[in-house]
Write a protein that holds these residues in place. Structure first.
Motif, PDB file in Angstrom:
ATOM      1  N   THR A  69       1.707  72.094 -17.630  1.00  0.00           N
ATOM      2  CA  THR A  69       2.352  73.216 -16.415  1.00  0.00           C
ATOM      3  C   THR A  69       3.536  72.294 -15.949  1.00  0.00           C
ATOM      4  O   THR A  69       3.215  71.060 -15.426  1.00  0.00           O
ATOM      5  N   PHE A  70       4.385  72.579 -15.701  1.00  0.00           N
ATOM      6  CA  PHE A  70       5.602  72.165 -14.988  1.00  0.00           C
ATOM      7  C   PHE A  70       5.261  72.087 -13.641  1.00  0.00           C
ATOM      8  O   PHE A  70       4.627  72.887 -13.085  1.00  0.00           O
ATOM      9  N   VAL A  71       5.513  70.866 -12.929  1.00  0.00           N
ATOM     10  CA  VAL A  71       5.319  70.436 -11.633  1.00  0.00           C
ATOM     11  C   VAL A  71       6.602  70.116 -10.823  1.00  0.00           C
ATOM     12  O   VAL A  71       6.258  70.537  -9.333  1.00  0.00           O
ATOM     13  N   TYR A  83       0.425  63.818 -19.424  1.00  0.00           N
ATOM     14  CA  TYR A  83       1.562  63.613 -18.680  1.00  0.00           C
ATOM     15  C   TYR A  83       2.678  63.651 -19.482  1.00  0.00           C
ATOM     16  O   TYR A  83       2.786  62.980 -20.295  1.00  0.00           O
ATOM     17  N   ARG A  84       3.538  64.358 -19.050  1.00  0.00           N
ATOM     18  CA  ARG A  84       4.949  64.418 -19.708  1.00  0.00           C
ATOM     19  C   ARG A  84       6.164  64.499 -18.984  1.00  0.00           C
ATOM     20  O   ARG A  84       6.108  64.999 -17.663  1.00  0.00           O
ATOM     21  N   TYR A  85       7.422  63.879 -19.274  1.00  0.00           N
ATOM     22  CA  TYR A  85       8.481  64.250 -18.503  1.00  0.00           C
ATOM     23  C   TYR A  85       9.546  64.400 -19.594  1.00  0.00           C
ATOM     24  O   TYR A  85       9.534  63.953 -20.603  1.00  0.00           O
ATOM     25  N   ASP A  86      10.486  65.576 -19.339  1.00  0.00           N
ATOM     26  CA  ASP A  86      11.591  65.883 -20.480  1.00  0.00           C
ATOM     27  C   ASP A  86      12.935  65.489 -19.677  1.00  0.00           C
ATOM     28  O   ASP A  86      13.047  65.937 -18.470  1.00  0.00           O
ATOM     29  N   TRP A  87      13.559  64.668 -20.228  1.00  0.00           N
ATOM     30  CA  TRP A  87      14.694  64.022 -19.953  1.00  0.00           C
ATOM     31  C   TRP A  87      15.990  64.669 -20.579  1.00  0.00           C
ATOM     32  O   TRP A  87      16.065  64.784 -21.860  1.00  0.00           O
ATOM     33  N   GLU A 146       9.299  73.377 -33.893  1.00  0.00           N
ATOM     34  CA  GLU A 146       8.717  73.634 -32.419  1.00  0.00           C
ATOM     35  C   GLU A 146       7.748  72.733 -32.012  1.00  0.00           C
ATOM     36  O   GLU A 146       6.693  72.702 -32.723  1.00  0.00           O
ATOM     37  N   ILE A 147       7.859  72.015 -31.158  1.00  0.00           N
ATOM     38  CA  ILE A 147       6.914  71.059 -30.648  1.00  0.00           C
ATOM     39  C   ILE A 147       5.595  72.037 -29.815  1.00  0.00           C
ATOM     40  O   ILE A 147       6.112  72.565 -28.801  1.00  0.00           O
ATOM     41  N   PRO A 148       4.540  72.145 -30.235  1.00  0.00           N
ATOM     42  CA  PRO A 148       3.476  72.780 -29.557  1.00  0.00           C
ATOM     43  C   PRO A 148       3.237  72.085 -28.172  1.00  0.00           C
ATOM     44  O   PRO A 148       3.359  70.929 -27.906  1.00  0.00           O
ATOM     45  N   THR A 149       3.001  72.955 -27.045  1.00  0.00           N
ATOM     46  CA  THR A 149       2.846  72.700 -25.726  1.00  0.00           C
ATOM     47  C   THR A 149       1.421  72.555 -25.641  1.00  0.00           C
ATOM     48  O   THR A 149       0.717  73.342 -26.018  1.00  0.00           O
ATOM     49  N   GLN A 150       0.915  71.120 -25.130  1.00  0.00           N
ATOM     50  CA  GLN A 150      -0.399  71.095 -24.786  1.00  0.00           C
ATOM     51  C   GLN A 150      -0.930  71.867 -23.524  1.00  0.00           C
ATOM     52  O   GLN A 150      -0.243  71.469 -22.383  1.00  0.00           O
ATOM     53  N   THR A 151      -1.777  72.833 -23.453  1.00  0.00           N
ATOM     54  CA  THR A 151      -2.081  73.540 -22.269  1.00  0.00           C
ATOM     55  C   THR A 151      -3.401  73.428 -21.693  1.00  0.00           C
ATOM     56  O   THR A 151      -3.722  73.870 -20.821  1.00  0.00           O
ATOM     57  N   VAL A 152      -4.231  72.506 -22.236  1.00  0.00           N
ATOM     58  CA  VAL A 152      -5.512  72.006 -21.550  1.00  0.00           C
ATOM     59  C   VAL A 152      -5.507  70.480 -21.871  1.00  0.00           C
ATOM     60  O   VAL A 152      -4.781  69.903 -22.327  1.00  0.00           O
ATOM     61  N   ALA A 153      -6.625  69.925 -21.052  1.00  0.00           N
ATOM     62  CA  ALA A 153      -6.650  68.589 -20.887  1.00  0.00           C
ATOM     63  C   ALA A 153      -7.271  68.169 -22.433  1.00  0.00           C
ATOM     64  O   ALA A 153      -8.342  68.723 -22.898  1.00  0.00           O
TER      65      ALA A 153
END
Length: 383
Positions: free
Chosen positions: A240-242, A224-228, A313-320
C-alpha cells in the motif's frame, strides 16, 4: 468419440501455451512495476532476490551481501552515551528446519530468517550491533522490498536503506521505543545536502516523514518497500502506497544495506537494550537499473529489440508475508523469479538457498490454465 477426445487432449498443451502469458519463457527485457499498459509502468534491467527463510551459506557473501565490521566511538561528534561496534558474529543465518515448508521451527530456535543482533552487554562502552551491505554497488533507481520483523526490546534502531553518500541516502528506519499497542511508526528519510548542512539531521527537512503504522512492527513480518525513480521516491507498506518525496532525490549509484543498532541516544535509538535482541529478515527483493557496463551490455544483447511481452511484471505483495500462525505456509510463500526456473532470470546473479519448497509458481498462470483445461475437457466429452 474417444479418438477425437485423444486428438483434443494431444493438442491441449499447445493451446494452453498459446493462451498463457508465460508462453514467452524468459524475462529478457527485465522486470516491471505494474503492467506495460499502465501509465505507472516502470521497468528495470536487473534483479537481486534473497529467500532468507531457506538460505544456508557459510559466508553471507555467497548470498550477495557483506557483513560490515567497524566501530563508531561514543566521542565522535555529536557525543553519544555509547559507541557502536558492528561485528561478524552479530549476523546470523537461521533458516527453517523443514526446507520444504514456509513456516515452522528454525534451525537455532526463534524466528526463522536472517537475524541481526544487538547485544545487551555494554561493559566495554560499545553496543554490539549488526549491519550487512549488498555486494553490488552499481544500483541506480529501482523497486526495493524487504520482509522484516523488528525487535521489540524498546531500545534499538532497525533500518533498510540505500546509500551512496551522507548526502544521497534513502532510509526506512524503525525505532522500537516507538512501538506501542495504540500507535507505531516508520521514519521515512532522505539524507541530502540539506541534512548534511544541518549537522546530518534530516528531521527538519522536507525529506523526513514520520509515517504512522496500523500494527506493531515487532509482532510479525511485514513488507516494507521504496520505489526510486528520477525525481521521486515512493514508500509502501504491505503493497500500500503511503508517501512520496520529490525533492533532493539521489542521482548517483549506490548499494543497499540493512542494520540493527543502538548507542543509547535518548532522541533516537534509546537504550541500549538490557538483553540480547534481534530483528529478522525473511527476504529481500530488489529490481533495479545498473551502472555496470558489462551488465548493461549483456542486457542490450538479450533484449536487442525491447518487447513488452518479454518484460516480467513484479507481483505486488498485498498481505503481511508472515511465516507464523496457522496460515504461515500461505502468507510467507511469496513469489521469487529466481525460484521459478532459470528462464525467469536470464543473465542475472542468482543466490543459493536450500529451496526445497518452491516459490509460488505464478498463480496467474494457474488461473489461466485451469479454465482452458476445463473448457477443453467439456468440449471433448461433448463430442
Amino acid at each position: 468419440m474417444f479418438s477425437m477426445m485423444r486428438e483434443a487432449l494431444a493438442a491441449m498443451p499447445w493451446l494452453i501455451l498459446a493462451m498463457s502469458p508465460l508462453a514467452n519463457a524468459a524475462c529478457e527485457c527485465g522486470y516491471s512495476v505494474n503492467a506495460s499498459t499502465s501509465d505507472q509502468f516502470t521497468s528495470y534491467t536487473d534483479l537481486m532476490e534473497n529467500d532468507f527463510l531457506h538460505t544456508v551459506v557459510d559466508n553471507i557473501t555467497e548470498a550477495g551481501w557483506r557483513v560490515q565490521v567497524y566501530n563508531v566511538s561514543s566521542t565522535v561528534l555529536p557525543p553519544q552515551p555509547y559507541g557502536k561496534n558492528f561485528t561478524l558474529e552479530n549476523v546470523e543465518s537461521n533458516p527453517l528446519k523443514d526446507k520444504y515448508s514456509w513456516t515452522g521451527d528454525s534451525e537455532n530456535g526463534g524466528d526463522a530468517g536472517l537475524r541481526l543482533w544487538v547485544r545487551g552487554d555494554t561493559s566495554n562502552g560499545y553496543v554490539q550491533s549488526a549491519e550487512v551491505a549488498s555486494v553490488r554497488e552499481d544500483i541506480l533507481h529501482g523497486s526495493f522490498r524487504i520482509g522484516m520483523k523488528l525487535s521489540g526490546a524498546g531500545a534499538t534502531c532497525g533500518a533498510f536503506f540505500w546509500f551512496h553518500s551522507d548526502a544521497q541516502e534513502i532510509d526506512m528506519e524503525f525505532l522500537s521505543k516507538d512501538f506501542t499497542d495504540t500507535q507505531s511508526l516508520v521514519n521515512l528519510v532522505l539524507q541530502t545536502p540539506e541534512s548534511v548542512a544541518a549537522g546530518y539531521d534530516a528531521s527538519n527537512t522536507s525529506e523526513y516523514k514520520k509515517q504512522p503504522l496500523y500494527f506493531r512492527p515487532d509482532e510479525k513480518v511485514h513488507e516494507y518497500r521504496y520505489d526510486w525513480a528520477p525525481g521521486s521516491v515512493k514508500f509502501y507498506v504491505d503493497g500500500t502506497f503511503v508517501y512520496e518525496m520529490t525533492e533532493n532525490i539521489p542521482v548517483d549509484a549506490g548499494h543497499m544495506l540493512m542494520n540493527h543498532w543502538s548507542n543509547g541516544n535518548a532522541l533516537w535509538s534509546g537504550g541500549p537494550p538490557k538483553q540480547d535482541t534481534y530483528l529478522t529478515v525473511t527476504y529481500v527483493k530488489s529490481y533495479f537499473n545498473t551502472t555496470n557496463t558489462a551488465k548493461n551490455n549483456a542486457y542490450k544483447s538479450r533484449c536487442a529489440n525491447w518487447n513488452a511481452t518479454q518484460v516480467c511484471e513484479i507481483p505486488t505483495q498485498t498481505v503481511a508475508p508472515d511465516p507464523s500462525g496457522a496460515d504461515g505456509n500461505t502468507t510467507a510463500n511469496t513469489y521469487f523469479f529466481s525460484l521459478d526456473g532459470t528462464d525467469k532470470v536470464p543473465g542475472q546473479d542468482v543466490y543459493p538457498s536450500t529451496n526445497g519448497g518452491s516459490s509460488l509458481f505464478g498463480s496467474t498462470s494457474i488461473s489461466i490454465y485451469v479454465p482452458v483445461m476445463v473448457a477443453l475437457f467439456s468440449w471433448a466429452f461433448a463430442i
